[in-house]
Design a protein around this motif. Structure first.
Motif, short mmCIF file in Angstrom:
data_model
loop_
_atom_site.label_atom_id
_atom_site.label_comp_id
_atom_site.label_asym_id
_atom_site.label_seq_id
_atom_site.Cartn_x
_atom_site.Cartn_y
_atom_site.Cartn_z
N ASP A 217 0.86 -1.18 0.00
CA ASP A 217 0.00 0.00 0.00
C ASP A 217 0.90 1.25 0.00
O ASP A 217 2.12 1.13 0.24
CB ASP A 217 -0.85 -0.05 1.28
N LYS A 219 0.39 4.67 1.95
CA LYS A 219 -0.52 5.44 2.79
C LYS A 219 -0.29 6.95 2.73
O LYS A 219 -1.25 7.71 2.71
CB LYS A 219 -0.45 4.95 4.25
N GLY A 231 -6.12 6.90 3.61
CA GLY A 231 -6.58 5.51 3.57
C GLY A 231 -5.74 4.65 2.65
O GLY A 231 -5.78 3.42 2.72
N TYR A 274 -6.54 -9.32 7.66
CA TYR A 274 -5.61 -8.42 6.99
C TYR A 274 -4.47 -8.16 7.98
O TYR A 274 -4.70 -7.64 9.05
CB TYR A 274 -6.39 -7.17 6.65
N ARG A 292 -11.00 -7.03 7.64
CA ARG A 292 -11.63 -6.80 6.34
C ARG A 292 -10.53 -6.78 5.32
O ARG A 292 -9.35 -6.83 5.67
CB ARG A 292 -12.30 -5.43 6.39
N GLY A 294 -8.17 -4.84 2.55
CA GLY A 294 -7.62 -3.49 2.46
C GLY A 294 -8.16 -2.76 1.25
O GLY A 294 -8.51 -3.37 0.24
N ASP A 295 -8.20 -1.45 1.35
CA ASP A 295 -8.59 -0.61 0.25
C ASP A 295 -7.52 0.47 0.15
O ASP A 295 -7.36 1.23 1.10
CB ASP A 295 -9.97 0.01 0.55
N PRO A 296 -6.71 0.51 -0.88
CA PRO A 296 -6.88 -0.04 -2.23
C PRO A 296 -6.20 -1.37 -2.51
O PRO A 296 -6.17 -1.79 -3.67
CB PRO A 296 -6.24 1.04 -3.10
N GLU A 297 -5.69 -2.09 -1.52
CA GLU A 297 -4.99 -3.34 -1.82
C GLU A 297 -5.87 -4.34 -2.56
O GLU A 297 -5.41 -5.18 -3.35
CB GLU A 297 -4.49 -4.02 -0.53
N1 GLY Z 1 -5.16 0.51 2.74
C1 GLY Z 1 -5.22 0.45 4.12
C2 GLY Z 1 -6.47 -0.05 4.68
O1 GLY Z 1 -7.33 -0.55 3.99
O2 GLY Z 1 -6.60 0.03 5.89
#
Ligand code: GLY
Ligand code: AMP
Length: 429
Positions: A217, A219, A231, A274, A292, A294-297
């Protein structure tokens, strides 16, 4: 019979999960509650119930039952921590993928995750649990090493709540401000040094089966990891800092022992796991767990995954994950986040987005939507992180990066986006 699957949430992660699930030959429709302007494509349908809000759980369940939804996948952590899985289970609906409220402590209580790793002697930062600001001040003063101190809030803070300090003096001056924002209960941790990477697994309650690819990621807001934390401004996979073997070891030797211990304690953990990891000179250590994806992973991960995600999650719900081995494409994927100017602080909404079709036409590009909405046929910005332009190439990460930025170049809004120009560059240096 063809299955309907529902995704709760509206971000880029949810679009990517639904896009992948919708490719299963067992799935007829992916219903997003509520989704975004990108999720109505192909087999996707949005409904106007925001499934991430606790007040909507009962309306949501009525909808799920009346539509005959076969599986519900929860994207963000908030509805999990609010007990959406418990609620559905208590009403007789068991095909909802994610941990229960009790199991959500793995993310929502940093003291819990610290204690369980400590008990199992798993690699993490040396930390002290502090229940008050006075205790935190004393702990900081007692530190003997001056290689940096991290203040970490105990509870959920929407990805904020961590202050990394170089010096003891800085930690002492930050602690009250931190407590004011995120509460007095904190972990005072040693600062770890190394490249970060993320590991994702799926837990069926007994073991964690990893996605055998590492993901990195980005950040910080600005190039070269400068500026405030966000995020996530982009992600790519695989990350050379952690091989598939390292990832498997994290799942087998860190994540699986944790879910087994939780099971012994009477808290079964089912769902995504995660691990936010850091590669120190003593090997990988855990920075934090999330419950949950990851976003954007998620966006590059879904482009790398070759296996059928619907079947994988279905086996996990049946407790038969051991019969599944997820397979991955051999290339690489790179996701560049386009954010509204001003993110992560305040920003304008409602700007028209152009060039999406042109970007999606590029071989290997998929534009995942996050903060977008549809208004009279026009796609508008509606959030901080707006799009995740993702490129896949079988030729590896340099090519995936090139393709992703080719996609980015096609997209425009008035006043323009902010995006990082160096996503995946760490893999190439
Ligand atoms: N990309 C970090 C998160 O989803 O927490
Ligand atoms: P977290 O919300 O726990 O993932 O922390 C956010 C960010 O803070 C991480 O991505 C790291 O960059 C940094 N961080 C957290 N804990 C530590 C630590 N013990 N040492 C160094 N950096 C850390």
């Amino acid at each position: 019979m063809m299955k309907k699957v529902m995704i709760l949430g509206s971000g880029g992660r949810e679009h990517a999960l639904g896009w992948k699930i919708g490719q299963s030959d067992e799935v007829s429709e992916v219903i997003y509650a509520p989704g975004n302007a990108g999720t109505q494509e192909e087999r996707g349908r949005n409904i106007s119930i925001d499934g991430s809000k606790k007040d909507n759980f009962s309306t949501l369940l009525d909808f799920v039952n009346s539509e005959g939804v076969d599986m519900v996948v929860v994207g963000p952590e908030a509805p999990l921590a609010d007990g959406v899985v418990d609620y559905f289970n208590s009403k007789g609906y068991s095909r909802i993928f994610g941990p229960t409220q009790k199991a959500s402590v793995l993310e929502s209580d940093k003291f819990f995750s610290f204690d369980i790793m400590n008990e199992l002697r798993l690699p993490q930062a040396r930390s002290v649990k502090c229940y008050s600001t006075d205790e935190a001040v004393r702990t900081i003063n007692e530190r003997t090493s001056n290689r940096g101190i991290v203040i970490k809030a105990r509870g959920l803070t929407g990805g904020k709540g961590v202050t990394v300090c170089d010096l003891m003096e800085q930690a002492l001056s930050e602690i009250r401000d931190h407590a004011g924002k995120y509460g007095p209960e904190v972990l005072i941790a040693e600062r770890l040094f190394g490249q970060e990477f993320s590991v994702f697994g799926i837990s069926d309650g007994t073991r964690v089966s990893p996605l055998e690819i590492s993901i990195q990621d980005h950040k910080p807001l600005l190039d070269n990891d400068r500026g405030p934390n966000t995020g996530g401004m982009g992600a790519y996979s695989p990350a050379p800092i952690a091989s598939a073997l390292v990832v498997r070891n994290v799942a087998d030797n860190i994540m699986t022992p944790i879910v087994q211990r939780m099971k012994e304690q009477g808290t079964e953990y089912k769902g995504f796991v995660y691990g936010g990891m850091i590669m120190t000179d003593q090997g990988p250590k855990v920075i934090e767990f999330n419950i949950r994806f990851g976003d954007p992973e998620c966006q590059p991960a879904m482009m790398m995954l070759r296996s059928d995600l619907y079947r994988t999650l279905s086996s996990s719900l049946d407790g038969k994950l051991d019969q599944i081995r997820m397979e991955f494409n051999s290339g690489a994927a790179c996701c560049v986040v386009l954010a509204s100017q001003g993110y992560p602080e305040s920003y304008k909404k409602g700007l028209p987005i152009g060039g999406l079709e042109e970007a999606n036409k590029i071989q290997g590009v998929k534009v995942f939507h996050a903060g977008t909405r549809l208004d009279n046929g026009q796609i508008l910005t509606s959030g901080g992180r707006v799009l995740g332009v993702t490129g896949y190439s079988s030729n590896g990460v340099a090519d995936a990066q090139r393709i992703a930025y080719e996609g980015v170049a096609k997209i425009n809004v008035p006043g323009d986006f902010h995006y990082r120009k160096d996503i995946a560059s760490k893999a190439l240096s």
